[in-house]
Structures are given as structure tokens and as C-alpha cells.
Design a protein around this motif. Structure first.
Motif, PDB file in Angstrom:
ATOM      1  N   VAL A   1       0.830  -1.201   0.000  1.00 31.76           N
ATOM      2  CA  VAL A   1       0.000   0.000   0.000  1.00 31.76           C
ATOM      3  C   VAL A   1       0.872   1.262   0.000  1.00 31.76           C
ATOM      4  O   VAL A   1       0.631   2.219  -0.757  1.00 31.76           O
ATOM      5  CB  VAL A   1      -0.945  -0.013   1.213  1.00 31.76           C
ATOM      6  CG1 VAL A   1      -1.734   1.285   1.304  1.00 31.76           C
ATOM      7  CG2 VAL A   1      -1.896  -1.195   1.122  1.00 31.76           C
ATOM      8  N   LEU A   2       1.902   1.270   0.844  1.00 31.70           N
ATOM      9  CA  LEU A   2       2.787   2.431   0.884  1.00 31.70           C
ATOM     10  C   LEU A   2       3.542   2.622  -0.429  1.00 31.70           C
ATOM     11  O   LEU A   2       3.764   3.755  -0.888  1.00 31.70           O
ATOM     12  CB  LEU A   2       3.771   2.270   2.050  1.00 31.70           C
ATOM     13  CG  LEU A   2       3.159   2.271   3.457  1.00 31.70           C
ATOM     14  CD1 LEU A   2       4.228   2.020   4.507  1.00 31.70           C
ATOM     15  CD2 LEU A   2       2.443   3.584   3.743  1.00 31.70           C
ATOM     16  N   HIS A   3       3.944   1.504  -1.021  1.00 27.16           N
ATOM     17  CA  HIS A   3       4.639   1.609  -2.307  1.00 27.16           C
ATOM     18  C   HIS A   3       3.723   2.193  -3.373  1.00 27.16           C
ATOM     19  O   HIS A   3       4.148   3.016  -4.212  1.00 27.16           O
ATOM     20  CB  HIS A   3       5.140   0.224  -2.727  1.00 27.16           C
ATOM     21  CG  HIS A   3       5.913   0.237  -4.011  1.00 27.16           C
ATOM     22  ND1 HIS A   3       5.345  -0.077  -5.223  1.00 27.16           N
ATOM     23  CD2 HIS A   3       7.217   0.559  -4.264  1.00 27.16           C
ATOM     24  CE1 HIS A   3       6.251   0.026  -6.179  1.00 27.16           C
ATOM     25  NE2 HIS A   3       7.401   0.402  -5.634  1.00 27.16           N
ATOM     26  N   LEU A   4       2.442   1.795  -3.350  1.00 25.66           N
ATOM     27  CA  LEU A   4       1.478   2.349  -4.308  1.00 25.66           C
ATOM     28  C   LEU A   4       1.310   3.848  -4.096  1.00 25.66           C
ATOM     29  O   LEU A   4       1.267   4.635  -5.063  1.00 25.66           O
ATOM     30  CB  LEU A   4       0.142   1.624  -4.167  1.00 25.66           C
ATOM     31  CG  LEU A   4      -1.014   2.153  -5.028  1.00 25.66           C
ATOM     32  CD1 LEU A   4      -0.679   2.015  -6.512  1.00 25.66           C
ATOM     33  CD2 LEU A   4      -2.297   1.417  -4.696  1.00 25.66           C
ATOM     34  N   LEU A   5       1.218   4.281  -2.847  1.00 26.94           N
ATOM     35  CA  LEU A   5       1.068   5.702  -2.565  1.00 26.94           C
ATOM     36  C   LEU A   5       2.299   6.495  -3.008  1.00 26.94           C
ATOM     37  O   LEU A   5       2.178   7.620  -3.526  1.00 26.94           O
ATOM     38  CB  LEU A   5       0.816   5.910  -1.074  1.00 26.94           C
ATOM     39  CG  LEU A   5      -0.493   5.331  -0.527  1.00 26.94           C
ATOM     40  CD1 LEU A   5      -0.577   5.550   0.970  1.00 26.94           C
ATOM     41  CD2 LEU A   5      -1.697   5.956  -1.221  1.00 26.94           C
ATOM     42  N   LEU A   6       3.484   5.923  -2.824  1.00 25.93           N
ATOM     43  CA  LEU A   6       4.700   6.604  -3.265  1.00 25.93           C
ATOM     44  C   LEU A   6       4.746   6.743  -4.786  1.00 25.93           C
ATOM     45  O   LEU A   6       5.201   7.773  -5.320  1.00 25.93           O
ATOM     46  CB  LEU A   6       5.928   5.851  -2.756  1.00 25.93           C
ATOM     47  CG  LEU A   6       6.208   5.952  -1.244  1.00 25.93           C
ATOM     48  CD1 LEU A   6       7.338   5.007  -0.853  1.00 25.93           C
ATOM     49  CD2 LEU A   6       6.570   7.393  -0.866  1.00 25.93           C
TER      50      LEU A   6
END
Length: 883
Positions: free
Chosen positions: A94-99
Motif C-alpha cells: 500500500v505504501l509503495h502504491l502511494l509513493l
């Protein structure tokens, strides 16, 4: 880890949805399951690198600070710290997608955008007032409800309209008018002409309360009272009201005496009533106390209901006392005591429980109420006190219903009530790895004396309660809890007194009735979770297949595969190669040897440097003793984390010890596999091979006997018993039973294989015998090499001095004699080969007697189950002593 936990279950669902193969065709489903698992494990799509994501987020925070947006950097750091407490397996993705979606966060990010995530607070409703209630219900227009009715003699409904009935609603509900009404006296009530006389009559009837306890001459005297006054005061005292005849501690006031009876009779009567009131006093205190614990609140409510029922009985007696309708209705103090006796007995038993808990002065006294109630119910049933039995039994089950709430939550959802100090299960404050969740994530609370912090009558069911909750926790980690919740069809049995203790079972022991009902209640919660978890372990995670793999690898149940692995290791040792210390070489050897029977991608091998006898030992030292290199070789077989619940780390250490011991025995057999034929020509100093073959035969017999004992009498029966105890189709076997069965199997195999601490000297002697085999072959090889060297030297001398054979015959004999003397020196010890063989034979005989005698002695002095196997091994080895 969440994907790995759900993989087995998802594979089963995939196979069933695509192929539709029924569960009865286990072989075909197992083949498909293995094929799908291998396909999934070899995919090329890797997961997000969580460390890279963390670095990028920290770098973004640093960039905010460098660009002068410190407030935004602090907000990002604060939320990253808060996120660590709510991590899930998909958080890095999820964090990678947001980045990846972020568009120039340094220039475009606004801290004010976070306000949109805060839900607006709802406006508080206006306060409710009596004016609003009167307006909505129509009280304001119904003026008759504010009429003041005079209940004095001679009044009627028509003329009892008070002047205040025309006042407004506000004046009637004001504080000042309420205060005026409270301050009115008896004279204000007596408004009729007969009121003065009636008031005077009432005051005269109560004058005894204020009469002087001395006569006209100042001498002390007793104030006489009537029977009615005594009974009224006694009934008020029993109801918990203040009286003149009894003080606040229920002690009789000595200045009063019943008219017409002696002081001793009066004292006996009032003392009897005082004792009754004193027994009820603890219940009155409990009824008026303020409790915070839910269980104590329910207990308080039960006490209040019991006292209310008793107060109603007191009211009936008072009604008979003031309204006698027949001459036969005579109320006397003795008759009242006899009438109240059966009503007081249950309350006295309840008061004894309260008094007992207060005398103990324990900080956690909620559980003591349950324990004492349970004990009192059993005692009342044994004594035949049916009223006490029913009252205490009803109160016990009412309180137990409250205690069942955290148990129900734990067994159905695998959760604990936050801040509940009355429950006997606690959760670890740290998050543990998945294989350790079953064993270490939760624990049973115990006091400093080691007693379980739970009611004692629950001891038989504590383990099942604990196991049921842990099963739910593990099923949640596997992603299977929702399916259990949807298919839960078992109705929860009722846990109340009327259901569990009906009248037709009044002679059955209460403890048996309760245990039977509570076990049925637990079974309704425990059965589904236990069966589902056991089925998942066997079907989806291959518990049986993994146990078979461990037995093939560590216990060497497949002799051909084990020999292939051991032979490759021994060849490296004999050639003094460093390959046995290389983990890549060892892993390749192990995977090649066991490729046909286990999943090779799970198998690896290493060398533990701490297990080496001497880190600086050379390759020659590793070859010359089974104590040097072999204990350092470690095999690792990666198991699915649910299987690790059953196969603990301690069990794997025991597996490794059994593996090392068998590897050492196979090392001795490997050395003795091919006899080294002695030289019978060219000047050999050992023309007679009898002694060599004698020692070699005995060593071969010893090693084969020991391996036969381990294989046929220890490991094979223990493995068969393990399969029977696990029982994949047994409905009454839960995970704790499987853990205990596997731990018992490992402990039994370790003990019977002589690997316990008590048999350490015997085991050292066995290893010495294994080293004797290496020494025997080394001595024979040295003798062979020296014999060959002497033969070559002799032929060379004969060729060079053939012409002077006769002249130098004596010299040649001297050379041959010198060669024999040189060959007799074995290893520089100064001993001949024959002497070395004799020493080895003597040493073997000594060690064999020591091993057999040690096994006999320990077996006779021990009461362990393995003692019979030790005695049998000693009997098998004693055969060699007679050879």
C-alpha cells in the motif's frame, strides 16, 4: 507471512472450484495440491521490498526538512511511528502504491488536507428539562394531579381541594415549596378536631423511648416495654432500620425489659433477635455498597433480591401483628423466631460467604465469591437444605453468567477483554513470530504460589478453554475464521440453575451436574475450531508428510538415502577435503541424497562452528574421531509455520541429536566396510590375520547391533505410536494433544536411544568404541604401507648385489631383520602391530563390559519407561562378552 498462511487453504478451494474432485479421492487431490504449490513457489513475481519503501519514506521526510517544510516532516514522522503499531502483511504494498502515485509531494503537499480526514463532531442535543417533559406529556394542562389530598379522619374527596391546587406548575416544582413540605411536622398534619387527641395518643405510645432509666430516687431501673413493642423493634432491626431497642451494631440496649418476664428471659429473646440481625448485617452492607466489577454488581443485585424477599416476609408478619382478625392469630417473639428460621437459613449461608471473603482481605476477591458459592451449594445439597441449595445455586449461576462472558469471547473470537483482571489468560505485550504464537503468545496467569488464577472448580476445563481460544487465533492467522463463524450451527447450552439442576435430579451431586453441563458448553465452542484446525494441519499443510520427511532425514528411516548422504560426507573426511565444512557442498549432497523423498528446496545443511570439538582442529583430526566433525553437521528442513506448532524447536534439537548419533555409528561401519588384507609376503610382521579379523568382527557386530536396536526397537515403534496418537481422523484430538504426542515421541526416542543425561558415561563409551574402528583400520593401513615399503627395498638390494649374494648373505639377513623392527613401530609409538591389535581388543572388551553393566545398573535404578529398552540393549550386548 499472511500469504503463506492462506496458501494451503486457497489451493484447496482452487482445486475444488476448478476440478470438482470430491474429498474422498485424497490421492488425486494431494497430487494436484503438490503441483499447484510447486507452481506458485516458482513464480517470478516478487513482493515489494519493504526496506526500500521505508528508506524512501524516511528520505521523503528528510527532503521536507531540507526544503523548509519542517511541520510537514514532523507530521509525516508522527504518522509513520503510529503506523508501526498497526502493520499488516500488505502495508508495504500500500505504501509503495502511494509513493508511486505521489506527484511532487514537496511542492504540492498541504498539511491542511489532513483536516478532511477528521469527521465533524455532532452538535450536542439540548438538555432535557422537566418543563419540556410537562409540555410534551400534557402535565401542564392537567391541574388535578397537583391537588393536595388531606388523609386526616373525616375528609372526603369533594372537599379536599387545597388552596395550592391553583398555583402554577413552576411554583409546585420549585425547590422552596419542596423544602417547606419537608419541614412540616406532625402538628401541621393534625388539622382536624380529632387530630390533637390522635397525636397525643401516638406520642404516649412512644413515650417509652424517652423514659428515664432511673426512678424518682435516682436509682437505675429497667424501662418496661410490651410484646408488641419488642416485636416491632425486632422486625425493624431485621429489616436494617434504626431502632431504640437495638443499636447500630444490632446489640440489645440493656435499659429496656419486656414487661411481665424475668431479665434472663428478656435477654435470651432479644439476644436471639440480635444474633439474627448480626448475621444479616454483612448482606446489608453489600447491598448498600458501590461496586465497579460486573461480577460483584451481579452478586450485589442477587443479595438485594434475597433481602427484598426477606423484607416482604417481615412485612407480612407486621401486617398480622397490627391487624389481628382472629383470636387464634397470636404473634409472639418465639413464634416469630420459629417462623423466620427457615427464611434466615439461606441468608445466613450467604452472609457467611461475604464474611469469609472480607476476613481473607484479598485484593482479587471476585473469584473467591464464585469459589465459595460453589462450595456452599455443594455443602447445602449434602446437608439436605433445599431452600439454601436453591438460593445459593441460583446466585451462583447468575454470577457465573458474568464470568462466562470473557470465556465466550475468548473461545469464539480469540480475544481478551481489555483491562479485565479477573480472567486467567494474558497476552504477551510483544508481537511474536507466527510459529511461536501457539506456545508463547498467550499464557495462563498464576499467583506467586503457582496456583492458577481461576476458580478451582474450572480446573478440569482450563486446558480446553485455553486451547479453543488459541485455535481461533491461529485460524485467524490462516484466514479461516470467517468460514467457521458462518458454519457455526451448534446451539449454546443454557447455564442456569433451573436447566442444570431440575427437581428430578436433586439427589445427583451438584459438582457432577455442573461439570457435565459445563463440558457440554465448552464442547459447543471448542469442537468446531479444533476439528477445523486439525483438518487444516493434515490436509492443507501436510503435517503427516512433513513428519515423514523429518523421519527420513533425521531418523534415517530410509536407509538407502541416508547411506548415500553419509557416504558422501565420509569420502570428504577420508580424503581430508574441506568440502565437509562448506555449507553449499553439504546442501548439495543432502538435496541430491534425499531428492526422491522430500522437497529439496526446503532442505539445507550447515556446519555449526560452536559444535566443533576444536575450531582449530585439522582435517586429519576430523577424520580420526567421530567426536570432531560429525556433531557439527546440521541439517535444516524448513516447515510451514502451522506445522511448527506441533514440531517445536526443542523437538528439532532432539531430532538433530538422534541424527548425529546414527551418523557416528554409520561412520564406524563405513571405516570397517572393506577389510584391509595383511601382507603375507615381503617381510610382513603380521603373517597371521586372525587377531585383526577378530577385532574387526567384534566392532562390526557392535555397530550393527546398536543400529539394529535404534532402528527396530526404538525409532520404528515410536514412529508408529506417534501416528496412532496423532490420528488425523480422531474427533477428540486437538492441537495441544498433538503437540503433547509429538513431544512424548521425541522424549521417548531420545531416552531409549541412550541420549539422556543419566546415560552420558555410557554414550561416551559407545563413541570410544566407534573411534576404535577408526584406529583399527588406521593401524592396519600403516602396517600395509610399511610392508610394501620393505618389499620394494628388499628387491632393489637383491638386484644390485646379486653377484655378491654369498658374501653378503649375512648382511642381507641383518637388513631384513632391521626392516622387521622398523615395521613393528606403529605410528611412532614403539609398539608392534600385533601389540597394537591386542591393545585394541582389550580396550574393546573393557568398553563393552562397561556399556553393558552401565545399562543394567541405570535400568534397575530407574523407573522410566525407557528402562526396559536399556535392559534389553544390555542383554543384546552381553552376547558379545561371551564371544
Amino acid at each position: 507471512m499472511a500469504f503463506l498462511a492462506q496458501q494451503g487453504a486457497l489451493i484447496d478451494e482452487l482445486i475444488e472450484a476448478v476440478t470438482g474432485i470430491p474429498k474422498t479421492q485424497r490421492q488425486q487431490r494431494t497430487t494436484l495440491r503438490d503441483y499447484v504449490a510447486r507452481s506458485l513457489q516458482s513464480h517470478t513475481f516478487t513482493r515489494t521490498n519493504q526496506f526500500e519503501v521505508q528508506d524512501r519514506l524516511r528520505g521523503l521526510e528528510e527532503r521536507f526538512s531540507v526544503c523548509g517544510r519542517d511541520i510537514l516532516a514532523e507530521a509525516l514522522a508522527q504518522r509513520l511511528d503510529s503506523l508501526e503499531q498497526h502493520q499488516t502483511p500488505t502495508t508495504p504494498e500500500v505504501l509503495h502504491l502511494l509513493l508511486e502515485l505521489a506527484d511532487q509531494p514537496v511542492q504540492n503537499a498541504k498539511l491542511s488536507d489532513l483536516d478532511a480526514l477528521v469527521e465533524p463532531k455532532e452538535a450536542a442535543p439540548p438538555p432535557l428539562t422537566w418543563r419540556d417533559i410537562a409540555r410534551e406529556d400534557g402535565w401542564k394542562n392537567e391541574r388535578d394531579i397537583w391537588r393536595f389530598v388531606d388523609y386526616s379522619p373525616g375528609s372526603s374527596d369533594e372537599d379536599e381541594i387545597d388552596a395550592k391546587s391553583h398555583a402554577s406548575l413552576e411554583s409546585q416544582t420549585s425547590v422552596s415549596s419542596a423544602a417547606d413540605d419537608y419541614q412540616r411536622t406532625a402538628q401541621d398534619v393534625a388539622v382536624r378536631p380529632q387530630g390533637d387527641a390522635l397525636l397525643k395518643q401516638i406520642q404516649d405510645s412512644q413515650s417509652w423511648r424517652h423514659a428515664a432509666a432511673v426512678d424518682s430516687e435516682g436509682r437505675p431501673r429497667k424501662i418496661p416495654i410490651t410484646t408488641t413493642q419488642l416485636l416491632r423493634e425486632a422486625l425493624f432491626m431485621l429489616a436494617g432500620l434504626p431502632t431504640s431497642l437495638f443499636d447500630s451494631a444490632c446489640d440489645p440496649v440493656t435499659k429496656y425489659q419486656l414487661r411481665g418476664v424475668s431479665w434472663e428471659v428478656h435477654r435470651a429473646l432479644v439476644t436471639s433477635f440480635a444474633e439474627c440481625g448480626l448475621k444479616l448485617a454483612p448482606l446489608r452492607v453489600v447491598a448498600d455498597a458501590v461496586e465497579q466489577s460486573p461480577l460483584l454488581q451481579v452478586f450485589q443485585d442477587c443479595v438485594q433480591r434475597a433481602l427484598r424477599s426477606f423484607d416482604l416476609e417481615l412485612s407480612r408478619i407486621q401486617a398480622r401483628l397490627v391487624g389481628v382478625q382472629q383470636d387464634k392469630d397470636v404473634v409472639t417473639p418465639i413464634s416469630v423466631l420459629e417462623e423466620l428460621g427457615p427464611k434466615l437459613a439461606p441468608l445466613e449461608a450467604l452472609a457467611d460467604i461475604v464474611r469469609h471473603v472480607r476476613l481473607e482481605r484479598k485484593s482479587h476477591h471476585t473469584l473467591r465469591y464464585l469459589e465459595l458459592l460453589y462450595r456452599a451449594v455443594c455443602l447445602a445439597q449434602l446437608q439436605g437444605n433445599r431452600d439454601t441449595y436453591r438460593l445459593l445455586g441460583t446466585i451462583f449461576f447468575d454470577c457465573f453468567q458474568v464470568y462466562l462472558k470473557p470465556i465466550r469471547l475468548w473461545m469464539e473470537e480469540g480475544e481478551l477483554v481489555p483491562g479485565d483482571r479477573s480472567f486467567f489468560i494474558a497476552e504477551s505485550s510483544t508481537k511474536l513470530p507466527l510459529p511461536q504464537v501457539w506456545k508463547d503468545q498467550f499464557e495462563l496467569l498464576r499467583n506467586p504460589q503457582g496456583t492458577l488464577y481461576a476458580p478451582r472448580f474450572l480446573d478440569p476445563a482450563i486446558d480446553r478453554i485455553f486451547t479453543a481460544g488459541k485455535s481461533i487465533v491461529v485460524l485467524k492467522l490462516m484466514g479461516q475464521h470467517e468460514s467457521i463463524r458462518k458454519h457455526r450451527t451448534v446451539t449454546e447450552p443454557k447455564m442456569d440453575f433451573a436447566t442444570i439442576c431440575p427437581d428430578e435430579l436433586e439427589y445427583a451431586p451438584f459438582s457432577e451436574l455442573f461439570n457435565s453441563a459445563f463440558q457440554a458448553w465448552i464442547q459447543s465452542k471448542h469442537h468446531t475450531a479444533a476439528v477445523t484446525l486439525r483438518e487444516l494441519l493434515f490436509r492443507s499443510y501436510g503435517l503427516s508428510q512433513n513428519l515423514d520427511a523429518l523421519q527420513r532425514i533425521y531418523l534415517m528411516s530410509d536407509g538407502a538415502r541416508s547411506d548415500a548422504f553419509a557416504s558422501a560426507i565420509f569420502r570428504h573426511l577420508d580424503t581430508r577435503s574441506a568440502g565437509w565444512r562448506d555449507r553449499f557442498t553439504l546442501t548439495e549432497i543432502a538435496q541430491e541424497a534425499f531428492s526422491a523423498c522430500v522437497d529439496t528446496y526446503r532442505l539445507s545443511a550447515t556446519v555449526d562452528p560452536h559444535a566443533l570439538a576444536d575450531s582449530s582442529s585439522s582435517a586429519l583430526d576430523a577424520r580420526n574421531s567421530v567426536r570432531r566433525a560429525l556433531p557439527a553437521i546440521r541439517l535444516h528442513y524448513r516447515l510451514p509455520w502451522p506445522v511448527h506448532i506441533v514440531v517445536t524447536d526443542d523437538s528439532l534439537h532432539s531430532y538433530q541429536a538422534l541424527f548425529t548419533f546414527q551418523l557416528q555409528a554409520r561412520r564406524a561401519l563405513w571405516v570397517l566396510r572393506n577389510p584391509i588384507l595383511p601382507l603375507l609376503r615381503h617381510g610382513s610382521t603380521n603373517p597371521d590375520p586372525t587377531l585383526y579379523y577378530l577385532v574387526r568382527t567384534k566392532l562390526l557386530w557392535f555397530c550393527n547391533t546398536l543400529l539394529t536396536y535404534l532402528t527396530t526397537l526404538v525409532l520404528a515403534p515410536a514412529a508408529a505410536r506417534l501416528r496412532e496418537d496423532l490420528g488425523s481422523d480422531a474427533a477428540d484430538v486437538d492441537v495441544d494433544d498433538m503437540v503433547a504426542a509429538h513431544a512424548t515421541f521425541v522424549a521417548r526416542a531420545t531416552a531409549e536411544a541412550c541420549l539422556g543425561t543419566r546415560l552420558q558415561p555410557v554414550r561416551d563409551a559407545v563413541l570410544d568404541v566407534f573411534d576404535l574402528a577408526i584406529r583399527l583400520e588406521d593401524a592396519q593401513r600403516v602396517e600395509l604401507e610399511r610392508g610394501e615399503g620393505r618389499g620394494v627395498k628388499r628387491r632393489r638390494m637383491m638386484d644390485e648385489e646379486d653377484e655378491e649374494e654369498e658374501d653378503n648373505q649375512g648382511e642381507e639377513l641383518d637388513v631384513d631383520t632391521g626392516a622387521r623392527k622398523e615395521g613393528a613401530d606403529i605410528g611412532g609409538s614403539g609398539k608392534s602391530h600385533t601389540a597394537v591389535l591386542r591393545e585394541l581388543h582389550v580396550e574393546f572388551e573393557r568398553l563393552l563390559k562397561f556399556i553393558a553393566g552401565g545399562l543394567r545398573g541405570v535400568a534397575r535404578a530407574s523407573k522410566e519407561e525407557a528402562a526396559a529398552k536399556w535392559d534389553l540393549l544390555a542383554e543384546m550386548l552381553e552376547v558379545g562378552i561371551k564371544m
